[in-house]
Design an enzyme around this catalytic site. Structure first.
Site, mmCIF file in Angstrom:
data_model
loop_
_atom_site.group_PDB
_atom_site.id
_atom_site.type_symbol
_atom_site.label_atom_id
_atom_site.label_comp_id
_atom_site.label_asym_id
_atom_site.label_seq_id
_atom_site.Cartn_x
_atom_site.Cartn_y
_atom_site.Cartn_z
ATOM 1 N N GLY A 165 37.979 43.860 34.763
ATOM 2 C CA GLY A 165 38.391 44.429 33.797
ATOM 3 C C GLY A 165 39.504 44.935 34.035
ATOM 4 N N THR B 45 42.686 46.907 35.048
ATOM 5 C CA THR B 45 43.117 48.209 35.904
ATOM 6 C C THR B 45 42.336 49.949 35.178
ATOM 7 O OG1 THR B 45 44.703 47.305 36.232
ATOM 8 C CG2 THR B 45 44.746 49.889 37.120
ATOM 9 N N GLY B 46 41.363 50.373 35.269
ATOM 10 C CA GLY B 46 41.453 52.159 34.809
ATOM 11 C C GLY B 46 40.528 51.809 33.784
ATOM 12 N N SER B 47 39.239 50.208 34.409
ATOM 13 C CA SER B 47 38.285 50.216 32.964
ATOM 14 C C SER B 47 37.360 50.970 33.927
ATOM 15 C CB SER B 47 37.793 48.788 33.245
ATOM 16 O OG SER B 47 37.713 48.234 33.783
ATOM 17 N N LYS C 208 36.090 50.101 37.145
ATOM 18 C CA LYS C 208 34.945 49.372 37.804
ATOM 19 C C LYS C 208 34.817 49.937 39.567
ATOM 20 C CE LYS C 208 38.561 46.102 37.631
ATOM 21 N NZ LYS C 208 39.455 46.504 37.473
ATOM 22 N N SER C 209 36.111 50.602 39.352
ATOM 23 C CA SER C 209 36.081 51.278 41.214
ATOM 24 C C SER C 209 35.234 51.951 41.233
ATOM 25 C CB SER C 209 37.216 51.401 41.771
ATOM 26 O OG SER C 209 38.393 50.300 42.053
ATOM 27 N N GLU D 198 38.168 44.071 45.157
ATOM 28 C CA GLU D 198 39.434 44.064 45.244
ATOM 29 C C GLU D 198 39.907 43.015 46.373
ATOM 30 O OE1 GLU D 198 42.897 44.637 43.044
ATOM 31 O OE2 GLU D 198 41.879 45.768 41.785
#
Lengths: 321, 286, 268
Positions: B41, B43-45, B47-48, B175
């Site tokens: 997804g 960046t900023g979606s 995930k983390s 990542e």
């Protein structure tokens, strides 16, 4: 951790926001000096009135100022008690015996325990503490059955009371004035203002521009560093570091596991940053132009004139009386 | 079932004082064994944030995450009864930058730090360190070195070894291949497939590289704007038209196959997975 | 005309093996050249040497005919801009406009000119709506765009992109590549440093570095045809190229397929 805001700046439109940071800093200093020169309770109350009027016209809610006073509450309380207890001149206004007996001791312990476990349920923790302390004192002075453990004597004199009151108002004024400055000036503007004011220090080899550059980079990177600290904490927590528990030895290890990565990353970052700055033709100490410059308006002149007048009258009053 | 998300929402206050929803109504189940999952997804979606829920680093604002039978809700910590720490041993999470976790003087000390936090004895931890350093493709001689004098790829391996030494049942990597060159990336991915196959652990990888997703994953999760929008097989994902809406790339092998089909005006009878497969298909056509 | 001329350049970090040995390279004015190599091949070291952040052990660098040394370094930096790898570690300003202004402030541009150029160049990188934003409200790609705007505003003749896309997601990466194409079109000399052959094929010429040495240097077409060098370079080959090699090995030749694969290799 996306909600980091540096400084206390809250946006607004009043005259305080239209002023040049330089004039705000100078005005602050003039008023502070005036406050220190004043020596009687009635005069300092007038000064407090002036400050309240500034707050009112400036449209700053008093609750915001109260929040600024919170961290120095302990200091205020300490000076207040100190003054009351140790100044023993003037008329005696209050005199009582404080007697601790075998019956009041457990009662006091109970009160303290009750306070300790209930304090988290109130929003006015400080007030609650004051009421508790006052309650204990009242108990000590009025209720003394049973055999006596110790007995002491509490005397409060008029000078002590006045002195305590005076110092408290003075501290409140000073904190309020500086809070007004930080509430109405962006950190970057404050930095620029300070740089301009400190510029004459170039004579004694203090480079105001360099100091300002350092502050500005600090302002830029503090949110990044806090964000990073949070991530490091999570990374170490994933390896079983439990920051809420652990013995003293473990605690030290926990702190090291945070600090070392912080330092390593910061060194790398400052190295990169220095390269980036140099590559963009930055040479320390060399003249630079500025995107943001400050402009002095009529309002700045009038505020400064007003503050000078305040200082002048304060000095006059002090000399005359 | 190892991990189960039920109606998970997560939000935090943002700059302007409003609440930012990082996760919206996530429902998800992760098995203990045999899954190789990629999480993708923009960046900023989210995930983390999603993976930080998997080992109870953060608690959901609403909804619940059940990790090995322990239910984590918003007020879990306040109740104080649930120990979160043991969960972090079972679900190992490797952060994106090894610099976030390396701090000891030697690689050995750094690797045994995790296991010792979970009560493993010094000797056992050292035994494990000697084992895992080989797993991550480094020589035992590395154990004596300082973690700060290693190359980027080596640091990454050491940080992974530090988590592997905790002997987690599930390995989650944020990542892991970013910033590495192609060779470093391929070596690491081979390592993860080894861990997945030989030790039969579930591996979850966050990545931006669609080639990795297509080549390695048995299951792919797609995050978009805080929602889990896809959960299924990679082959099916790349044949849907939603790819562009979610701002995802197409794996190289698929795009070159499509280009060949289009420009030669033919249709291959299967979708090749590797360049060798494609070679065989092209050979037949010519 | 060569805008950068590198002759017999060698460099080593303290007590370490040679990071660069006897590098010779010339960059033509207005061209886009890629320096391609895996991690540790010395490519970033080379870029730091060119703008004088590191000092060479031996050899010399000429920029626009001027030898790089301690006296000329500041003048040379006015001609070269560089976008670094980590978006966070090169953002100097407290806000976007401050960061774009930083280089111009150093070069003592007039305030009115600075304001005007911030407007102009923030628009060029599509960041004009973000001028008052602070860096932690921006994505990595947006920060890199701000860095580009800051350098464009300084009007340098050369811009080096030192792995400027390697920490970005695919979307950020693609947008930066588009801006690089535009910058090249505007006549600026562009040097991109990368390990990604997909990015390198977009440039006019490619230099391949391996263990501190130049192992190949030439037109992009020629480099892609040089199967031997590519195989020995440890780089990841492009898939269409790989397929072509497989076909060659099997002695299968089809001009149409070959042509398509070539086009695909060049990202067309």
């Amino acid at each position: 951790m996306k909600n980091i805001i540096i400084g206390q700046f809250i946006p607004g439109t009043s005259f305080l926001y239209k002023m040049d940071p330089r004039s705000k800093i100078i005005a602050l200093m003039l008023l502070m000096v005036s406050t220190f020169i004043l020596s009687s309770v009635s005069h300092i109350l007038i000064m407090l009135g002036v400050v309240l009027v500034i707050l009112k016209i400036g449209g700053i809610p008093v609750t915001r100022i109260a929040r600024g006073l919170k961290p120095i509450m302990i200091l205020l309380l300490f000076t207040f008690t100190f003054q009351i207890i140790f100044i023993k001149t003037g008329n005696l206004v209050f005199d009582t015996d404080l007697t601790l007996t075998y019956i009041t001791l457990p009662i006091i312990l109970l009160i303290v325990i009750f306070w300790y476990f209930t304090k988290r349920y109130t929003r006015f923790k400080f007030l609650y503490l004051l009421i508790t302390v006052f309650g204990i004192l009242t108990l000590l002075s009025l209720y003394n059955p049973g055999s006596i453990i110790s007995s002491s004597h509490l005397e409060i004199y008029q000078d002590g009371l006045e002195g305590a009151f005076f110092i408290m108002i003075r501290l409140i004024i000073i904190v309020t004035l500086s809070t007004i400055l930080t509430l109405t000036t962006k950190p970057t503007d404050l930095n620029l203002g300070l740089e301009k004011i400190l510029k004459p220090l170039g004579i004694i080899r203090i480079n105001a521009e360099e100091i300002a550059m350092i502050i500005s980079i600090a302002l830029r990177y503090i949110p990044t560093l806090l964000d990073e600290a949070n991530k490091i904490m999570l990374a170490q927590a994933s390896r079983g570091v439990d920051f809420s528990e652990g013995k003293f030895k473990d605690k030290i290890m926990q702190i090291i596991s945070l600090l070392v990565p912080m330092f390593i990353i910061s060194f790398k970052r400052s190295d990169d940053l220095a390269n980036a700055m140099e590559a963009r033709s930055f040479v320390p100490g060399k003249r630079r132009t500025r995107l943001h410059t400050l402009s002095w308006h009529n309002i700045d002149t009038s505020v400064i004139v007003f503050c000078v007048l305040v200082l002048a009258s304060v000095i006059t009053v002090r000399i005359m009386l | 079932m190892a991990i189960k998300f039920e109606q998970v929402n997560f939000s935090y206050p943002s700059f302007d004082g409003t609440n930012f929803s990082a996760l919206k109504d996530i429902n998800l189940e992760i098995n203990e064994f045999g899954e190789f999952i990629t999480l993708i997804g923009e960046t900023g979606s989210g995930k983390s944030t999603l993976v930080q829920h998997m080992n109870a680093l953060v608690r959901p604002t609403t909804g619940s995450v059940t990790i090995y039978g322990i239910k984590i809700e918003n007020d879990t910590k306040k109740k104080g009864k649930v120990k979160l720490n043991p969960l972090r041993q079972r679900v190992g999470l490797v952060f994106q930058f090894p610099e976030y976790q390396l701090f000891e003087e030697t690689v050995l000390k750094d690797i045994i730090f995790g296991p010792k936090n979970f009560g493993v004895s010094n000797e056992d931890a050292i035994k494990r360190a000697k084992e895992v350093i080989k797993h991550v493709g480094l020589d035992e001689e590395y154990l004596k070195r300082s973690p700060f004098n290693l190359s980027g790829g080596e640091k990454k391996r050491v940080s992974i070894a530090g988590i592997l030494a905790m002997e987690p049942d599930i390995l989650v990597l944020d990542e892991p291949t970013s910033g590495l060159d192609p060779k470093g990336r391929d070596d690491l991915l081979k390592l993860f497939t080894d861990i997945h196959r030989k030790l039969n652990k579930t591996v979850i990888i966050i990545t931006h590289d669609m080639n990795t997703v297509y080549k390695y994953a048995s299951r792919v999760l797609v995050m978009n704007d805080g929602s889990l929008v896809y959960d299924g097989k990679p082959t099916e994902l790349f044949s849907t038209n939603n790819i562009e809406n979610w701002n995802l790339d197409i794996p190289d092998i698929i795009s070159i196959t499509r280009q060949l089909e289009e420009r030669l005006n033919i249709k291959f009878n299967s979708q090749p997975k590797t360049i060798e497969d494609l070679f065989i298909l092209v050979k037949e056509v010519i | 005309m060569n805008i950068i001329e590198i002759k017999d350049l060698s460099f080593s970090y303290q007590d370490e093996i040679q990071a660069l040995s006897n590098v010779n390279l010339s960059v033509k004015k207005g061209e886009w050249i890629s320096i391609l190599g895996h991690n540790g091949s010395g490519k970033s070291t080379l870029s730091k040497l060119i703008i004088g952040l590191l000092k060479a052990d031996s050899g010399k660098i000429l920029v626009d005919g001027v030898i790089l040394n301690e006296e000329s370094v500041h003048d040379i930096r006015r001609k070269i801009g560089i976008v670094f790898q980590n978006p966070d570690n090169q953002f100097v300003g407290v806000t976007v406009e401050d960061d774009i202004a930083f280089g111009m402030e150093n070069l003592c541009f007039q305030q009115s000119e600075i304001i005007e150029k911030i407007k102009e160049y923030s628009k060029k990188v599509d960041m004009s709506d973000y001028l008052k934003k602070e860096p932690h409200a921006l994505s990595g790609g947006q920060k890199q765009r701000v860095a580009i705007a800051g350098i464009l505003a300084m009007k340098t003749d050369i811009i080096i992109f030192d792995e400027a896309t390697s920490m970005l997601d695919p979307k950020g990466r693609a947008s930066i590549m588009e801006y690089i194409k535009e910058i090249k079109k505007a006549g600026v000399t562009v040097i991109t440093i990368t390990h990604d052959m997909k990015e390198a094929v977009l440039s006019d010429r490619i230099v391949i570095l391996k263990e501190g040495r130049v192992i190949a240097c030439g037109e992009t077409n020629d480099i892609l045809n040089d199967k031997e060098t590519l195989n020995s370079s440890n780089l990841e080959l492009l898939l269409p190229l790989k397929l072509q090699y497989l076909l060659d090995e099997a002695n299968i030749s089809n001009d149409k397929v070959k042509d398509i694969l070539w086009q695909l290799s060049l990202n067309k």
